[in-house]
Write a protein that holds these residues in place. Structure first.
Motif, PDB file in Angstrom:
ATOM      1  N   UNK A 193       0.833  -1.025  -0.111  1.00 27.03           N
ATOM      2  CA  UNK A 193      -0.062   0.314  -0.032  1.00 27.03           C
ATOM      3  C   UNK A 193       0.505   1.306   0.063  1.00 27.03           C
ATOM      4  N   UNK A 194       0.258   2.688  -0.418  1.00 29.70           N
ATOM      5  CA  UNK A 194       1.085   3.457  -0.289  1.00 29.70           C
ATOM      6  C   UNK A 194       1.434   3.893   1.222  1.00 29.70           C
ATOM      7  N   UNK A 195       2.650   4.612   1.075  1.00 27.09           N
ATOM      8  CA  UNK A 195       3.162   4.433   2.661  1.00 27.09           C
ATOM      9  C   UNK A 195       3.888   5.941   2.994  1.00 27.09           C
ATOM     10  N   UNK A 196       3.422   6.703   2.558  1.00 28.83           N
ATOM     11  CA  UNK A 196       3.606   8.186   2.411  1.00 28.83           C
ATOM     12  C   UNK A 196       2.671   9.236   3.134  1.00 28.83           C
ATOM     13  N   UNK A 197       1.972   8.780   3.666  1.00 32.15           N
ATOM     14  CA  UNK A 197       0.898   9.420   4.146  1.00 32.15           C
ATOM     15  C   UNK A 197      -0.226   8.250   5.590  1.00 32.15           C
ATOM     16  N   UNK A 198      -0.449   8.865   6.834  1.00 35.21           N
ATOM     17  CA  UNK A 198      -0.395   8.290   7.847  1.00 35.21           C
ATOM     18  C   UNK A 198      -1.896   7.728   7.059  1.00 35.21           C
ATOM     19  N   UNK A 199      -2.486   8.357   6.188  1.00 28.99           N
ATOM     20  CA  UNK A 199      -4.106   8.329   5.791  1.00 28.99           C
ATOM     21  C   UNK A 199      -4.640   6.907   5.497  1.00 28.99           C
ATOM     22  N   UNK A 200      -3.059   6.494   4.702  1.00 29.92           N
ATOM     23  CA  UNK A 200      -3.757   4.896   4.305  1.00 29.92           C
ATOM     24  C   UNK A 200      -3.728   4.201   5.665  1.00 29.92           C
ATOM     25  N   UNK A 201      -3.038   4.302   5.758  1.00 24.00           N
ATOM     26  CA  UNK A 201      -3.277   3.256   7.402  1.00 24.00           C
ATOM     27  C   UNK A 201      -4.498   3.392   7.831  1.00 24.00           C
ATOM     28  N   UNK A 202      -4.732   4.744   8.121  1.00 23.06           N
ATOM     29  CA  UNK A 202      -6.571   5.620   8.294  1.00 23.06           C
ATOM     30  C   UNK A 202      -7.397   4.369   7.107  1.00 23.06           C
ATOM     31  N   UNK A 203      -7.229   4.572   6.111  1.00 24.49           N
ATOM     32  CA  UNK A 203      -8.090   3.915   4.892  1.00 24.49           C
ATOM     33  C   UNK A 203      -7.812   2.449   5.048  1.00 24.49           C
ATOM     34  N   UNK A 204      -6.537   2.133   5.744  1.00 16.42           N
ATOM     35  CA  UNK A 204      -6.777  -0.163   5.545  1.00 16.42           C
ATOM     36  C   UNK A 204      -7.668  -0.731   6.865  1.00 16.42           C
ATOM     37  N   UNK A 205      -7.398   0.512   8.118  1.00 18.90           N
ATOM     38  CA  UNK A 205      -7.964  -0.240   9.178  1.00 18.90           C
ATOM     39  C   UNK A 205      -9.140   0.427   9.725  1.00 18.90           C
ATOM     40  N   UNK A 206     -10.010   1.292   8.449  1.00 18.61           N
ATOM     41  CA  UNK A 206     -11.241   1.139   8.887  1.00 18.61           C
ATOM     42  C   UNK A 206     -11.899   0.395   7.668  1.00 18.61           C
ATOM     43  N   UNK A 207     -11.747  -0.485   6.741  1.00 20.97           N
ATOM     44  CA  UNK A 207     -12.081  -0.670   5.351  1.00 20.97           C
ATOM     45  C   UNK A 207     -13.467  -1.875   5.895  1.00 20.97           C
ATOM     46  N   UNK A 208     -13.759  -2.175   6.445  1.00 22.91           N
ATOM     47  CA  UNK A 208     -14.432  -3.470   7.801  1.00 22.91           C
ATOM     48  C   UNK A 208     -15.484  -3.432   6.386  1.00 22.91           C
ATOM     49  N   UNK A 209     -15.424  -4.489   6.256  1.00 24.84           N
ATOM     50  CA  UNK A 209     -15.984  -5.674   4.741  1.00 24.84           C
ATOM     51  C   UNK A 209     -14.606  -5.879   4.164  1.00 24.84           C
ATOM     52  N   UNK A 210     -13.851  -5.349   3.987  1.00 27.69           N
ATOM     53  CA  UNK A 210     -13.036  -5.489   2.864  1.00 27.69           C
ATOM     54  C   UNK A 210     -11.471  -6.026   3.585  1.00 27.69           C
ATOM     55  N   UNK A 211     -11.635  -5.665   4.727  1.00 27.60           N
ATOM     56  CA  UNK A 211     -10.398  -5.901   5.238  1.00 27.60           C
ATOM     57  C   UNK A 211     -10.610  -7.220   6.772  1.00 27.60           C
TER      58      UNK A 211
END
Lengths: 433, 433
Positions: A193-211
């Protein structure tokens, strides 16, 4: 309506779509991967190992750029060393994949089964979790280790590494994905996943139903941030404020050996001891020896009043904060306790639920300690350093869970699975109301 | 500094302190409860059952007040019926406690064990989770069921019921607590939390470190709210958008029986079918029979074009929303699919991961359906109604998990436990680096 300038709002949305798009591709890959046989997965793991070795120059070139950039940005040499790859380190990571290929496949294991009174045949079988998100820091070897363990257990993985290792991780994941595709398995089983923006962590850990699950690997700050914000189920890992309690009945030579090993064998890992507690009945004899043996191993003791008094001038005065500090360094807190109960209370108040050890000759103390202490692992007369997937015979680990749900302690392949109930009938309906 | 008026800020803080104070008392109780023997816990369960029966008048008096208030506030008679207790219902709840006493104690079970190469003896043993929070709606019988299951598994519980059942729940919990104390077990093993403010739910589900797990029981809205906001690990339970797929090779008489039973046996529960899918090869023969059999059972079919055409004027036109609706009522959606793959895709897109059933005579279809469908339970030629702790032989259930972590499917006593690794050595230290 078109625009050549992105509004501030569309930038995070684009990143969100990028992360969620990866997650959707991972779900599709996971569906296919769940049907792959062990032979297919093992062949892919061996091919991945071979490809890493063959293409080592490509990996090292990318890594050299990461290392140069890190040095330029002023990273400490200790951290640069964690980032740095060598041909030997790549070979060792490749060997790790080969060992994972040698482990049993957890998917498909029948956990429980029975024939119901009405003749329905019921099985509870292990199945992959699906899509596993891993958020980690520093070391690029985690990229390969995590990809290997998730692949073997039939899961697709979304890897969110640190930006400092971006070039290395990209090179590694490119090789893994190309090999997977060549082996007839979905390349999207492993995605970076993209790693330059903390938001990519946020999108990953809130992707309920996908992850299906997210596992943070790193320092306490990262883990707490993930666990607090995640709406995807998250596993808390690896914070270890571990204690060694030297009971009144302890064999003091054994206690000394265990204390030094628990602290100094590898102080940077989570199973290292961070505090020792000594029963007051043996404090006068034990503390001076302990302080001296620890000093010999390079360890500074942060002691309470009695430990300072008994341990001499080398002991630093402990503050309240020391009892809650995971030093991960050559430091240890030390305290004299008035009773067995006080030791239990100190551990309950300050322990992180990782590993707690008692040194004792008293069978009642051993029994009470193992039943009373609430931790992933409780050691009687053994080093805290044994809390490890490899040592426990799991072959490998993706982390050490310090929470109570799903998995507790070292997480191997089995802990990367869920279960499914499968029932076979011949037309049975349920009666009653 | 004192004040006779509470500022707006201190009101929620007081509630927070009340909830967290209860959680701290629960932790202490859980520590003692974890050491209680099975005999002690079973004796308490029997005493609790006896006390509920003996003190039924007190329970019914409190319940009558709840029921009166509910009617006054305009609650529907269906909901009032869920709230209403009778002597028979109290007796049945008491019998439930006696059955739980008869079940095996999950705590202490050795899950795995081995002797490590260095001689350390390693056991993974089941232990209680600790403090279990339960957020639920309506029925006061859940109060007793939940208290019984958590007590038997060695856990302390914090119950957050609905405000409409406050007087009933208070009467029940008072009796349970007094009985626990009389039996020498901690009364704080069972506590009722304030129920008039949604904030008490928030304080419970964010009491990380004090509460080990939270289980929401109720409608989809409650469950989603808890799961989204919780920082305490939460188990998603009980949302069931279950499908019955009638394959091209299905025995159509069997399919009819299974469909009607899956839908109409008890439409208000989560294992009831909410959509049927029919392979187009058998649609012309099956759909008219299905619509008529369902109509006979009082069920309205919401059909796609082909189902409307084949099923006649009794079929209501389905909207896109119908595929995602958990009716929990005498309604069902129906759709004709072009292929086995389309059925799988529909289930993947719309299923809630609870229970999915196929009716088929083809062994390959059965095998593909059970491996491809991602749900807690997959039925081949059996009713969806079998997904139930009692039916699965667990003796009782606290809910049905539709998530993949920790527990999937019916949650019995075992699912209310965690594990702990216990190692016994004689001074072993770890080598290497």
């Amino acid at each position: 309506m078109t625009s050549t300038v992105q509004s501030p709002d569309t930038v995070p949305d684009a990143l969100r779509e990028q992360v969620h798009g990866a997650a959707r591709r991972a779900r599709t890959a996971a569906g296919d991967l769940a049907l792959a046989t062990r032979a297919e997965k093992d062949a892919a793991l061996h091919a991945m190992a071979d490809a890493l070795v063959t293409r080592t120059p490509e990996i090292l070139a990318a890594n050299a750029e990461d290392v140069d950039a890190a040095r330029e940005s002023g990273m400490t040499e200790a951290l640069v060393d964690r980032l740095n790859l060598t041909a030997e380190r790549v070979a060792s990571v490749a060997d790790g994949l080969r060992s994972v290929a040698g482990l049993a496949d957890p998917a498909g294991e029948v956990v429980r089964g029975s024939v119901l009174p009405n003749g329905v045949q019921l099985h509870q079988v292990r199945v992959p979790l699906g899509v596993v998100g891993i958020v980690y820091e520093g070391r690029p070897n985690v990229t390969v280790d995590a990809a290997g363990l998730t692949l073997k257990s039939g899961n697709a993985t979304l890897l969110r590494g640190s930006s400092s290792a971006e070039r290395s991780n990209t090179a590694l994941v490119t090789i893994l994905r190309e090999t997977l595709a060549a082996q007839g398995l979905p390349a999207d089983s492993v995605q970076l996943l993209p790693c330059h923006d903390r938001a990519s962590v946020t999108h990953l850990i809130t992707a309920r139903g996908l992850v299906d699950i997210v596992i943070p690997r790193g320092g306490a700050g990262l883990i707490q941030a993930v666990v607090q914000q995640a709406t995807v189920p998250a596993i808390e890992t690896g914070v270890g404020n571990c204690h060694v309690f030297v009971d009144a009945s302890a064999d003091l030579d054994m206690a000394l050996r265990l204390l030094v090993n628990s602290k100094a064998r590898r102080p940077s890992v989570c199973n290292a001891a961070e505090t020792f507690l000594v029963h007051r009945d043996v404090a006068a004899e034990f503390v001076p020896k302990a302080v001296s043996a620890l000093a010999e191993a390079g360890v500074t003791v942060h002691g309470d009043g009695p430990v300072q008094q008994l341990g001499g001038p080398g002991v630093v005065a402990a503050t309240e904060g020391d009892w809650d500090t995971e030093y991960l360094a050559l430091d240890i807190a030390g305290r004299v306790v008035d009773s067995f109960g006080d030791a239990l209370e100190h551990i309950a108040d300050h322990g992180s639920g990782h590993t707690e050890a008692i040194v004792t000759s008293d069978v009642r103390s051993a029994r009470l300690f193992t039943s009373r202490v609430d931790a992933a692992a409780v050691m009687v007369n053994a080093s805290t350093a044994f809390t490890d997937g490899g040592e426990f015979g799991m072959g490998a680990e993706i982390g050490i869970s310090t929470q109570k749900l799903h998995a507790r302690g070292p997480m191997g392949l089995t802990e990367l699975t869920s279960t499914k109930w499968v029932a076979h009938g011949d037309g049975q309906v349920r009666g009653g109301s």
